[in-house]
Design a protein around this motif. Structure first.
Motif, PDB file in Angstrom:
ATOM      1  N   ALA A 136      59.000  65.659 103.728  1.00  0.00           N
ATOM      2  CA  ALA A 136      57.567  66.076 103.267  1.00  0.00           C
ATOM      3  C   ALA A 136      57.807  67.085 102.107  1.00  0.00           C
ATOM      4  CB  ALA A 136      56.858  66.695 104.492  1.00  0.00           C
ATOM      5  N   VAL A 137      58.712  68.017 102.241  1.00  0.00           N
ATOM      6  CA  VAL A 137      58.783  68.846 101.168  1.00  0.00           C
ATOM      7  C   VAL A 137      59.243  68.234  99.825  1.00  0.00           C
ATOM      8  CG1 VAL A 137      59.584  71.039 100.506  1.00  0.00           C
ATOM      9  CG2 VAL A 137      58.750  70.904 102.626  1.00  0.00           C
ATOM     10  N   ALA A 149      56.792  73.279 106.672  1.00  0.00           N
ATOM     11  CA  ALA A 149      56.985  72.268 105.969  1.00  0.00           C
ATOM     12  C   ALA A 149      55.778  71.620 105.560  1.00  0.00           C
ATOM     13  CB  ALA A 149      58.150  71.195 106.654  1.00  0.00           C
ATOM     14  N   ALA A 209      56.808  66.305  97.958  1.00  0.00           N
ATOM     15  CA  ALA A 209      55.835  67.122  97.369  1.00  0.00           C
ATOM     16  C   ALA A 209      56.419  67.395  96.029  1.00  0.00           C
ATOM     17  CB  ALA A 209      55.225  67.954  98.418  1.00  0.00           C
ATOM     18  N   ALA A 239      54.290  71.483 101.881  1.00  0.00           N
ATOM     19  CA  ALA A 239      54.182  70.275 101.133  1.00  0.00           C
ATOM     20  C   ALA A 239      52.820  70.263 100.549  1.00  0.00           C
ATOM     21  CB  ALA A 239      54.432  69.058 102.045  1.00  0.00           C
ATOM     22  N   ARG A 286      53.813  65.015  87.970  1.00  0.00           N
ATOM     23  CA  ARG A 286      52.400  65.363  87.598  1.00  0.00           C
ATOM     24  C   ARG A 286      52.793  66.099  86.165  1.00  0.00           C
ATOM     25  NH1 ARG A 286      49.829  68.120  91.410  1.00  0.00           N
ATOM     26  NH2 ARG A 286      48.874  66.458  92.338  1.00  0.00           N
ATOM     27  N   ILE A 345      56.373  64.746  93.532  1.00  0.00           N
ATOM     28  CA  ILE A 345      54.829  64.428  93.299  1.00  0.00           C
ATOM     29  C   ILE A 345      54.676  65.520  92.058  1.00  0.00           C
ATOM     30  CG2 ILE A 345      52.356  64.595  93.796  1.00  0.00           C
ATOM     31  CD1 ILE A 345      52.978  63.229  96.148  1.00  0.00           C
ATOM     32  N   LEU A 375      52.744  72.432  97.603  1.00  0.00           N
ATOM     33  CA  LEU A 375      53.584  72.020  96.296  1.00  0.00           C
ATOM     34  C   LEU A 375      52.630  70.858  95.679  1.00  0.00           C
ATOM     35  CD1 LEU A 375      57.018  71.949  97.348  1.00  0.00           C
ATOM     36  CD2 LEU A 375      56.257  73.198  95.701  1.00  0.00           C
ATOM     37  N   ALA A 376      51.903  69.969  96.395  1.00  0.00           N
ATOM     38  CA  ALA A 376      51.589  68.802  95.930  1.00  0.00           C
ATOM     39  C   ALA A 376      50.087  69.210  95.445  1.00  0.00           C
ATOM     40  CB  ALA A 376      51.339  67.853  96.935  1.00  0.00           C
ATOM     41  N   LYS A 377      49.588  70.213  95.756  1.00  0.00           N
ATOM     42  CA  LYS A 377      48.178  70.331  95.244  1.00  0.00           C
ATOM     43  C   LYS A 377      48.140  70.616  93.351  1.00  0.00           C
ATOM     44  CE  LYS A 377      44.883  72.985  97.036  1.00  0.00           C
ATOM     45  NZ  LYS A 377      43.846  72.595  97.718  1.00  0.00           N
TER      46      LYS A 377
END
Lengths: 100, 169
Positions: free
Chosen positions: A74-75, B156, A78, B160, A85, A81, B163-165
């Motif tokens: 998951a981390v 986590a 992320a 996640a 970006r 991504i 981090l992805a926002k």
């Protein structure tokens, strides 16, 4: 009955395939999958030893390794991504801001 | 050859072959699908070791949840294929030679010490890997690490998302 050494050999081969992938590939997602493969190779060793020694601790450890692998997936994705970006790429050759 | 050994060799060669295809695959999608097949073969190997619970968890968590997440990200990012995987020249040769050398050393150690290893599965290995056996141990001797695992997972998940926002607020 398959001997323990065969399981260990399969595990070692899988681990080195994963390690070679981490060293050779440049796509961050594929490197990430190679790390998962290495984790799985170690899991196979742990389960084989647990069953041949008759000790359950190895299987419990595999359970926790899977938990940590899920968290890591998951981390890590992320982070991929967020990188894409900012840099429009996941090629690790082009992501070198922290390179000394 | 016994049936169990045939199953072992099929699954072992399958796992190694799919792993090699995963590492050498040009597109990330192909690599991800090959990794799913490797995980399936590993789940079969867990079954030959009488670890039923972990075999099912391997299929649901690894081949199911984690690889779906990876495929989702690959589809989301719209990546280009890598043109060449191995760099030209002596670097590839030296790297592969070093990796194979270390692998040969590890295998030599494994097979040299084979007479010191247990020769057959422990008599209680049938009950060790069942859901009942794992669950009983997990909720008694290992209940504190089990609760810690939930903290790892929740942190986590939060990490996640952060981090992805795009922006935090």
């Amino acid at each position: 009955m398959t001997p323990l050494t065969h399981y260990l050999a399969v595990s070692a081969i899988l681990f080195f395939v994963g390690a070679a992938g981490v060293l050779f590939r440049r796509n961050a997602i594929i490197i990430f999958m190679c790390v998962e493969l290495m984790l799985n190779a170690v899991n196979l060793t742990l389960i084989a030893f647990a069953q041949f020694m008759g000790n359950q601790a190895g299987q419990i450890l595999v359970f926790f390794v899977m938990t940590v692998a899920a968290a890591e997936a998951a981390v890590g994705l992320a982070i991929v991504i967020a990188l894409f970006r900012n840099k429009e790429t996941v090629e690790i050759n082009q992501i070198n801001v922290m390179k000394w | 050859m016994e049936l169990e050994q045939i199953v072992f060799w099929v699954l072992a060669t399958g796992a190694v072959a799919f792993a090699l295809l995963m590492v050498t695959g040009k597109s990330a999608i192909v690599s991800a699908l090959m990794l799913v097949l490797t995980f399936m073969c590993l789940a079969g190997l867990y079954l030959t070791l009488h670890a039923q619970f972990l075999a099912v968890v391997q299929v649901t968590v690894y081949a199911g949840a984690i690889m779906v997440l990876v495929l989702f990200v690959i589809m989301l990012l719209n990546l280009k294929n890598e043109e060449k995987i191995f760099p030209k020249g002596w670097k590839t040769f030296v790297g592969l030679a070093a990796a194979l050398g270390v692998l040969a050393q590890v295998l030599a150690v494994i097979y040299a010490s084979s007479d010191k290893m247990p020769q057959a599965m422990a008599p209680n290995s049938i009950v060790l890997g069942t859901t009942e056996g794992i669950g009983r141990t997990l909720y008694t001797s290992y209940s504190f690490p089990f609760e810690m695992a939930s903290i790892i997972l929740i942190s986590a998940a939060v990490g996640a998302i952060i981090l992805a926002k795009k922006r935090l607020v």
